[in-house]
Design a protein around this motif. Structure first.
Motif, PDB file in Angstrom:
ATOM      1  N   ARG A 168       3.296   7.904 -10.437  1.00  0.00           N
ATOM      2  CA  ARG A 168       1.846   7.854 -10.562  1.00  0.00           C
ATOM      3  C   ARG A 168       1.193   8.336  -9.269  1.00  0.00           C
ATOM      4  N   ALA A 169       1.791   7.970  -8.118  1.00  0.00           N
ATOM      5  CA  ALA A 169       1.236   8.388  -6.834  1.00  0.00           C
ATOM      6  C   ALA A 169       1.306   9.901  -6.672  1.00  0.00           C
ATOM      7  N   ASP A 170       2.372  10.520  -7.202  1.00  0.00           N
ATOM      8  CA  ASP A 170       2.527  11.964  -7.069  1.00  0.00           C
ATOM      9  C   ASP A 170       1.543  12.727  -7.949  1.00  0.00           C
ATOM     10  N   ASN A 171       1.165  12.135  -9.081  1.00  0.00           N
ATOM     11  CA  ASN A 171       0.398  12.869 -10.077  1.00  0.00           C
ATOM     12  C   ASN A 171      -1.088  12.532 -10.120  1.00  0.00           C
ATOM     13  N   ARG A 172      -1.504  11.424  -9.498  1.00  0.00           N
ATOM     14  CA  ARG A 172      -2.895  11.018  -9.652  1.00  0.00           C
ATOM     15  C   ARG A 172      -3.829  11.874  -8.822  1.00  0.00           C
ATOM     16  N   ALA A 173      -5.084  11.919  -9.225  1.00  0.00           N
ATOM     17  CA  ALA A 173      -6.093  12.685  -8.509  1.00  0.00           C
ATOM     18  C   ALA A 173      -6.432  11.997  -7.193  1.00  0.00           C
ATOM     19  N   VAL A 174      -6.933  12.788  -6.248  1.00  0.00           N
ATOM     20  CA  VAL A 174      -7.249  12.238  -4.922  1.00  0.00           C
ATOM     21  C   VAL A 174      -8.261  11.114  -5.017  1.00  0.00           C
ATOM     22  N   ASP A 175      -9.311  11.292  -5.843  1.00  0.00           N
ATOM     23  CA  ASP A 175     -10.370  10.292  -5.900  1.00  0.00           C
ATOM     24  C   ASP A 175      -9.954   9.060  -6.697  1.00  0.00           C
ATOM     25  N   ASP A 176      -8.710   9.036  -7.226  1.00  0.00           N
ATOM     26  CA  ASP A 176      -8.234   7.888  -7.988  1.00  0.00           C
ATOM     27  C   ASP A 176      -7.239   7.060  -7.190  1.00  0.00           C
ATOM     28  N   ARG A 177      -6.888   7.530  -6.000  1.00  0.00           N
ATOM     29  CA  ARG A 177      -5.808   6.889  -5.262  1.00  0.00           C
ATOM     30  C   ARG A 177      -6.166   5.508  -4.758  1.00  0.00           C
ATOM     31  N   ALA A 178      -7.414   5.294  -4.388  1.00  0.00           N
ATOM     32  CA  ALA A 178      -7.790   4.024  -3.781  1.00  0.00           C
ATOM     33  C   ALA A 178      -7.527   2.842  -4.700  1.00  0.00           C
ATOM     34  N   ALA A 179      -7.602   3.038  -6.013  1.00  0.00           N
ATOM     35  CA  ALA A 179      -7.482   1.929  -6.955  1.00  0.00           C
ATOM     36  C   ALA A 179      -6.112   1.855  -7.606  1.00  0.00           C
ATOM     37  N   GLN A 180      -5.099   2.556  -7.080  1.00  0.00           N
ATOM     38  CA  GLN A 180      -3.763   2.536  -7.644  1.00  0.00           C
ATOM     39  C   GLN A 180      -2.786   1.941  -6.642  1.00  0.00           C
ATOM     40  N   VAL A 181      -2.033   0.951  -7.071  1.00  0.00           N
ATOM     41  CA  VAL A 181      -1.027   0.333  -6.209  1.00  0.00           C
ATOM     42  C   VAL A 181       0.120   1.315  -5.986  1.00  0.00           C
ATOM     43  N   THR A 182       0.572   1.434  -4.748  1.00  0.00           N
ATOM     44  CA  THR A 182       1.748   2.240  -4.442  1.00  0.00           C
ATOM     45  C   THR A 182       2.977   1.337  -4.407  1.00  0.00           C
ATOM     46  N   ALA A 183       4.149   1.952  -4.365  1.00  0.00           N
ATOM     47  CA  ALA A 183       5.381   1.171  -4.300  1.00  0.00           C
ATOM     48  C   ALA A 183       5.440   0.296  -3.038  1.00  0.00           C
ATOM     49  N   PRO A 184       5.102   0.822  -1.848  1.00  0.00           N
ATOM     50  CA  PRO A 184       5.060  -0.062  -0.675  1.00  0.00           C
ATOM     51  C   PRO A 184       4.035  -1.179  -0.827  1.00  0.00           C
ATOM     52  N   GLY A 185       2.893  -0.876  -1.450  1.00  0.00           N
ATOM     53  CA  GLY A 185       1.892  -1.918  -1.667  1.00  0.00           C
ATOM     54  C   GLY A 185       2.394  -3.007  -2.584  1.00  0.00           C
ATOM     55  N   ALA A 186       3.158  -2.633  -3.609  1.00  0.00           N
ATOM     56  CA  ALA A 186       3.736  -3.627  -4.510  1.00  0.00           C
ATOM     57  C   ALA A 186       4.720  -4.521  -3.774  1.00  0.00           C
ATOM     58  N   ALA A 187       5.495  -3.933  -2.865  1.00  0.00           N
ATOM     59  CA  ALA A 187       6.441  -4.732  -2.081  1.00  0.00           C
ATOM     60  C   ALA A 187       5.710  -5.726  -1.195  1.00  0.00           C
ATOM     61  N   TRP A 188       4.577  -5.297  -0.621  1.00  0.00           N
ATOM     62  CA  TRP A 188       3.793  -6.215   0.214  1.00  0.00           C
ATOM     63  C   TRP A 188       3.253  -7.369  -0.617  1.00  0.00           C
ATOM     64  N   LEU A 189       2.737  -7.084  -1.794  1.00  0.00           N
ATOM     65  CA  LEU A 189       2.233  -8.139  -2.658  1.00  0.00           C
ATOM     66  C   LEU A 189       3.334  -9.126  -3.016  1.00  0.00           C
TER      67      LEU A 189
END
Length: 232
Positions: free
Chosen positions: A30-51
């Protein structure tokens, strides 16, 4: 399981073949394919690990996310983060100030008409004291205007737990959603001083900004247009 989980302190987990879902591979795709203006609201894999690291049982939390990546979760406060819980409109104005004039924000979510601002541990205890010291809500003569403009803040710290949005899923589901999602293993979190500054700035403003520079376009107030790369 994945290349980004490469240190000894990070939990490792794999997808259960019965479910056929690798949540972290999905997040990377999802991180590779999402639009730039959509990135702020999408959890990344490192972010999921932090959560997951906020949970006392991170392995169980990761396992639940593998099987139900589109379901909200519940995480305790006080160790990895505290939460400052404000009405949605006031929270939006705080974010306007934080991103337009301040250092940006940490992760931010919405749930049941409230905005949840992730803050550094200890903020839940210190922020109310700082607001009281600044005479917001104390009933003093000089703070009556501020008292009427600043809504009660709910601060969640040690001993509290909050509902967090799902790692995946659309924002139109009606449940909790990310406004600024966690995107690193060590996301920057504002402390009580930064949030005090934002609260006071918003409370002293008689109305939201009308300069045309708001990060919330009037036609779509939930648009994700945060430039997380400029966070200080």
């Amino acid at each position: 399981m994945t290349a980004w989980l490469n240190d000894e302190t990070t939990l490792r987990t794999g997808a259960d073949p019965r479910h056929g879902v690798d949540i972290f591979t999905l997040l990377r795709d999802r991180a590779d394919n999402r639009a730039v203006d959509d990135r702020a609201a999408q959890v990344t894999a490192p972010g999921a690990a932090w959560l997951a690291g906020a949970s006392p049982c991170p392995r169980s939390t990761l396992s639940q996310w593998v099987t139900r990546p589109g379901s909200p979760g519940v995480l305790p406060c006080g160790s990895s983060f505290d939460i400052v819980n404000v009405p949605a409109l006031f929270g939006r104005r705080m974010l306007e100030r934080l991103w337009a004039e301040g250092p940006g924000s940490g992760p931010v979510a919405t749930h049941r008409g409230r905005m949840l601002l992730f803050a550094s541990p200890g903020t839940a205890q210190r922020l109310p004291s700082l607001l009281a010291w600044e005479e917001w809500g104390t009933g003093s003569e000089g703070s009556r205007t501020a008292q009427g403009a600043l809504p009660p803040l709910l601060c969640h710290g040690a001993g509290d737990a909050v509902t967090v949005p799902p790692l995946t899923g659309g924002a139109g589901s009606g449940g909790p959603r990310w406004v600024v999602a966690p995107d690193t293993r060590n996301p920057w979190l504002p402390g009580p001083d930064v949030l005090l500054w934002a609260c006071v700035r918003v409370g002293r403003s008689a109305a939201p900004s009308t300069t045309g520079n708001s990060i919330f376009p009037p036609a779509d107030p939930s648009a994700n247009v945060y430039d997380v790369s400029r966070r200080r």
